[in-house]
Design an enzyme around this catalytic site. Structure first.
Site, mmCIF file in Angstrom:
data_model
loop_
_atom_site.group_PDB
_atom_site.id
_atom_site.type_symbol
_atom_site.label_atom_id
_atom_site.label_comp_id
_atom_site.label_asym_id
_atom_site.label_seq_id
_atom_site.Cartn_x
_atom_site.Cartn_y
_atom_site.Cartn_z
ATOM 1 N N GLY A 155 0.817 -1.206 0.000
ATOM 2 C CA GLY A 155 0.000 0.000 0.000
ATOM 3 C C GLY A 155 0.848 1.251 0.000
ATOM 4 O O GLY A 155 2.077 1.190 0.161
ATOM 5 N N CYS A 188 5.520 -5.779 1.513
ATOM 6 C CA CYS A 188 5.740 -4.334 1.354
ATOM 7 C C CYS A 188 5.160 -3.562 2.553
ATOM 8 O O CYS A 188 5.661 -3.697 3.653
ATOM 9 C CB CYS A 188 5.186 -3.854 0.017
ATOM 10 S SG CYS A 188 5.936 -2.309 -0.536
ATOM 11 N N MET A 189 4.079 -2.769 2.375
ATOM 12 C CA MET A 189 3.507 -2.108 3.548
ATOM 13 C C MET A 189 3.053 -3.138 4.568
ATOM 14 O O MET A 189 3.154 -2.899 5.779
ATOM 15 C CB MET A 189 2.346 -1.195 3.170
ATOM 16 C CG MET A 189 1.658 -0.599 4.403
ATOM 17 S SD MET A 189 0.490 0.711 4.084
ATOM 18 C CE MET A 189 1.592 2.110 3.923
ATOM 19 N N HIS A 235 8.394 -7.640 -3.592
ATOM 20 C CA HIS A 235 7.188 -8.166 -4.236
ATOM 21 C C HIS A 235 7.446 -9.525 -4.885
ATOM 22 O O HIS A 235 7.857 -9.594 -6.049
ATOM 23 C CB HIS A 235 6.675 -7.169 -5.280
ATOM 24 C CG HIS A 235 6.006 -5.987 -4.690
ATOM 25 N ND1 HIS A 235 4.649 -5.943 -4.442
ATOM 26 C CD2 HIS A 235 6.505 -4.810 -4.243
ATOM 27 C CE1 HIS A 235 4.331 -4.777 -3.896
ATOM 28 N NE2 HIS A 235 5.446 -4.073 -3.764
ATOM 29 N N GLU A 239 5.393 -11.613 -6.059
ATOM 30 C CA GLU A 239 4.468 -11.962 -7.150
ATOM 31 C C GLU A 239 5.077 -11.681 -8.523
ATOM 32 O O GLU A 239 4.544 -12.099 -9.547
ATOM 33 C CB GLU A 239 3.142 -11.220 -6.996
ATOM 34 C CG GLU A 239 3.147 -9.765 -7.417
ATOM 35 C CD GLU A 239 3.779 -8.827 -6.415
ATOM 36 O OE1 GLU A 239 3.865 -7.621 -6.688
ATOM 37 O OE2 GLU A 239 4.177 -9.296 -5.326
#
Length: 380
Positions: A244, A272-273, A354, A356
Site C-alpha cells: 500500500g 511491502c507495507m 514483491h 508476485e
C-alpha cells in the site's frame, strides 16, 4: 506527432529545480512526491500499482510506450500515480498484446505526464537530495509561480493514503495466474485442499491475489478498516497483509488491527507495507528512506543466498527496533536495510519486496509456497 504539435510542460521540484519538456497524457497541473523507478519493463504495472498513490514517477529507462498497454497487465482498476516522467515516449506501440497507446491510456485516465527532460539529471538529483515533492503543469509555465503552488503540498512522511486506496467492499478473489504465464511447478502443492486467506487491503496488487489463488487459496479481500472480530468471523487459515501507499506508521488503525490479529496466532504473511505493518504491530519502528527502492533488480538475501527482487517502497523497518523474538530473514543487499523478517516461535513472516513478480523476476515466488505450508502445518 511533430515537435510543432506538442504542448509545453514544466516540472518543478521543491528545491526550486525546474525542467522544461513536453506534455503527454492529460493536460493540467498535478502535485506529488517525485520518485524514480529503474525497471526496464513493466511501466503499466508501475502506473497501476496502488502503492504509487500520491507519487509522480520518473522512469530511468529512456523510452516508454513501445509495447502500449492492455487490460491484462493492470495491477488495479486504474493508474494511481499522480504523474509520469519520461525521457522519450513512443506514440505508436508495436506489440501483439497492445490494445491502446500509452498516450491515449493516460489521457483517458486523466494522468498528467512530461517527457523530453533529462531524466538522468533528475535521478542524480533525487539520489543526492532525496525524494521530494514536485509538480508537473501544462497551465502554469512560470517555475516560480508553480513552486509557490507546490509549497502547500504535504510531505509523504506522516501521510496516511491507505484510506483513499483500500477497497470499500468485501469481495472474494478466485482468479489464478493464467496458465500461459504460470512459471512455477509448485502451485499444485495444495493437492486440492483449499486454504481460506483474508487479505487486508492496504492497496493490494491483483497479481499478489492471483499468486495466492494459484497456490490453492480462497482469498477474501477486506477493507483496511475492517475490525479484527469481523476478520476472524471468516475463520481464516491465514491472514495476508498487503502492500500500500504512504507512511506505514500513519496507518494507526491497520497497526492496531494487525496487533489484535496476531493474538489469534493465525499464520500471517505481509508484503511491502504489510511487512512494515507487521513490524510495527510487533513493536518495531519504521523510517523514511532517502530515495527508496523502486525497480526490478534489487538484490535481497542473507547467508550467501541472493534473490533478485521487484521492490517499490519509500519506508523501511528500523533494524535496531526489532525485538529479540524477531529474526531478520532478508536484507536489501544494496544498503543493508531490513527486507524480510519472521517471528522465532509464532507463524508470522513478511518481506519488503514483491514476490508476485509483476513486473519483475520470479526468484521469490517460493514465499507463497512457504505461506501455504505454514497454514497446512498450523491446521495439523
Amino acid at each position: 506527432m511533430s515537435i510543432l504539435q506538442t504542448t509545453k510542460a514544466i516540472l518543478v521540484l521543491a528545491d526550486g529545480t525546474s525542467y522544461t519538456g513536453y506534455s503527454f497524457g492529460a493536460k493540467g497541473t498535478t502535485f506529488g512526491e517525485v520518485v524514480f523507478n529503474t525497471g526496464m519493463t513493466g511501466y503499466q504495472e508501475v502506473l497501476t500499482d496502488p502503492s504509487y498513490s500520491g507519487q509522480i514517477v520518473s522512469f530511468t529507462y529512456p523510452e516508454l510506450g513501445n509495447t502500449g498497454v492492455n487490460p491484462e497487465d493492470e495491477e488495479s482498476y486504474k493508474p494511481h500515480v499522480k504523474g509520469a516522467i519520461a525521457r522519450n515516449i513512443s506514440k505508436r506501440p508495436s506489440n501483439w498484446r497492445s490494445t491502446e497507446s500509452l498516450q491515449d491510456y493516460l489521457t483517458r485516465h486523466k494522468v498528467i505526464g512530461i517527457y523530453g527532460i533529462d531524466t538522468r539529471d533528475l535521478t542524480r538529483r533525487l539520489r543526492s537530495s532525496g525524494a521530494m515533492n514536485g509538480a508537473i503543469s501544462t497551465e502554469i509555465l512560470e517555475p516560480d509561480e508553480l513552486l509557490m503552488e507546490l509549497q502547500s503540498v504535504p510531505s509523504m512522511a506522516g501521510l496516511n493514503l491507505v484510506k483513499e486506496i483500500s477497497t470499500k467492499e468485501v469481495y472474494e478473489w478466485a482468479e489464478a495466474t493464467d496458465k500461459e504465464w504460470e512459471f512455477s511447478h509448485r502451485t499444485n502443492l495444495s493437492d486440492g485442499e483449499v486454504f481460506t486467506v483474508v487479505a487486508v487491503d492496504f492497496g493490494v496488487k491483483r497479481n499478489i491475489l492471483r499468486r495466492l489463488a494459484s497456490y490453492g487459496c480462497k482469498v477474501i479481500v477486506v477493507p483496511a478498516n475492517t475490525s479484527p472480530e469481523d476478520i476472524l468471523k471468516y475463520n481464516p487459515d491465514g491472514i495476508f497483509l498487503s502492500n500500500g501507499p504512504g507512511d506505514p506508521s500513519a496507518v494507526a488503525e491497520g497497526i492496531a488491527t494487525a496487533k489484535t490479529l496476531l493474538e489469534a496466532q493465525k499464520p500471517t504473511f505481509g508484503i511491502c507495507m504489510g511487512h512494515q505493518i507487521l513490524g510495527l504491530s510487533l513493536g518495531a519502528e519504521t523510517f523514511k528512506l532517502k530515495f527508496g527502492h523502486r525497480g526490478l533488480n534489487q538484490p535481497a538475501g542473507l547467508s550467501q543466498k541472493v534473490e533478485i527482487t521487484s521492490q517499490n517502497h519509500g519506508f523501511a523497518v528500523t533494524e535496531e527496533s526489532l525485538g529479540a523474538d524477531i529474526e531478520i530473514t532478508h536484507l536489501n543487499l544494496n544498503d543493508r536495510t531490513v527486507a524480510g523478517l519472521k517471528h522465532k516461535t509464532l507463524p508470522f513472516f513478511s518481506v519488503q519486496y514483491h514476490p508476485e513478480a509483476s513486473p519483475g523476476p520470479h526468484d521469490a515466488d517460493y514465499l507463497f509456497e512457504q505461506f501455504v505450508k505454514l497454514m497446512r502445518d498450523h491446521k495439523k
